[in-house]
Design a protein around this motif. Sequence first.
Motif, short mmCIF file in Angstrom:
data_model
loop_
_atom_site.label_atom_id
_atom_site.label_comp_id
_atom_site.label_asym_id
_atom_site.label_seq_id
_atom_site.Cartn_x
_atom_site.Cartn_y
_atom_site.Cartn_z
N GLU A 68 0.83 -1.21 0.00
CA GLU A 68 0.00 0.00 0.00
C GLU A 68 0.87 1.26 0.00
N ASP A 69 1.97 1.21 0.75
CA ASP A 69 2.88 2.35 0.82
C ASP A 69 3.46 2.67 -0.56
N THR A 73 2.51 6.06 -2.36
CA THR A 73 3.61 7.04 -2.38
C THR A 73 4.24 7.16 -3.77
N GLY A 74 4.29 6.03 -4.49
CA GLY A 74 4.91 6.05 -5.82
C GLY A 74 4.02 5.45 -6.89
N SER A 80 -0.54 -0.19 -12.45
CA SER A 80 -1.95 0.14 -12.31
C SER A 80 -2.36 0.18 -10.85
N LYS A 81 -3.46 0.85 -10.58
CA LYS A 81 -3.98 0.93 -9.20
C LYS A 81 -4.71 -0.34 -8.79
N TYR A 82 -4.94 -1.27 -9.73
CA TYR A 82 -5.72 -2.48 -9.44
C TYR A 82 -4.85 -3.60 -8.85
N GLU A 159 13.45 2.96 -2.18
CA GLU A 159 14.20 4.23 -2.24
C GLU A 159 13.66 5.11 -3.36
N ALA A 160 13.29 4.47 -4.46
CA ALA A 160 12.82 5.23 -5.64
C ALA A 160 11.59 6.07 -5.32
N ILE A 161 10.69 5.54 -4.47
CA ILE A 161 9.47 6.30 -4.18
C ILE A 161 9.73 7.47 -3.24
N LYS A 162 10.96 7.51 -2.64
CA LYS A 162 11.29 8.64 -1.76
C LYS A 162 12.14 9.66 -2.51
N ASP A 163 13.37 9.26 -2.87
CA ASP A 163 14.22 10.26 -3.54
C ASP A 163 14.92 9.73 -4.79
N GLY A 164 14.91 8.46 -5.04
CA GLY A 164 15.57 7.93 -6.24
C GLY A 164 16.11 6.55 -5.99
#
Length: 254
Positions: A68-69, A73-74, A80-82, A159-164
Amino acid sequence: KMQSLVNPKPIIKTTGPGIPEKVKFLLSKAWNLIYQVDFDIETHQGNVITNISYVKTNELDLAIDIFEDVMKTGPQYCTSKYFKIIPGKEPNKTGIATVCSLTLDGILVKNGVSTTPQYGGILETDSKQPRFIELTAYSGSSLDPHEIYIAKDMTSVSEAIKDGGRVLASLREIPYIARPAAVDVLEEVQDAGFSILKIGKPSELVYNAKVERYHVGIVAPGGLNPIAALKEHGMDVEPKAVETMTNVSEMEEF
């Protein structure tokens, strides 16, 4: 009586290569599923290609929290959202279905745009210019490249969903003349809850990946990115890419 020597039976069998077992390439399986995609970009109904990944049932709650995070977050790094939770074949395993990025090829084909899935790769996102650092051709692979990258701990989705970091992504090509039609379709696809990372220009390098002349590259995030994040958190996961068809009416969405 003397045994007939006209057609003597060989005592020793000749050795040789025999009939080699044919390697089933991923793309052969994928095309069978791509042509079954009938997701409607206007009604948001229909069948999509799904990956089914298995986690330990007693870790499912933790898996869903991490999942879910990543999805919230990313979302740009999720196909997809599914998604869908499904019972595993073994009592101690539970499956999580995510939408495979080859679904986008199915949607393009359904809407009259010829497309060729070319590569599964790892996209490095922690620079001003994102670029592919790994590419594996679908045409020569019997396994999904993204399954291999996850097994080898080559991602850093968390890490990618925060800064890279490093995420799974796929590249397909369409004829350049079909680009305007594809852009129209993909705009509606994004409204329907799917993610597209980049639509290139004719013959342009896409995130440093070469595209055939007179073609356009389209990059989408891998459907297994939330699953890769589970592995990064030390969880035991069994990813199965390009596995089956699922109707979105049976799926949940974030």
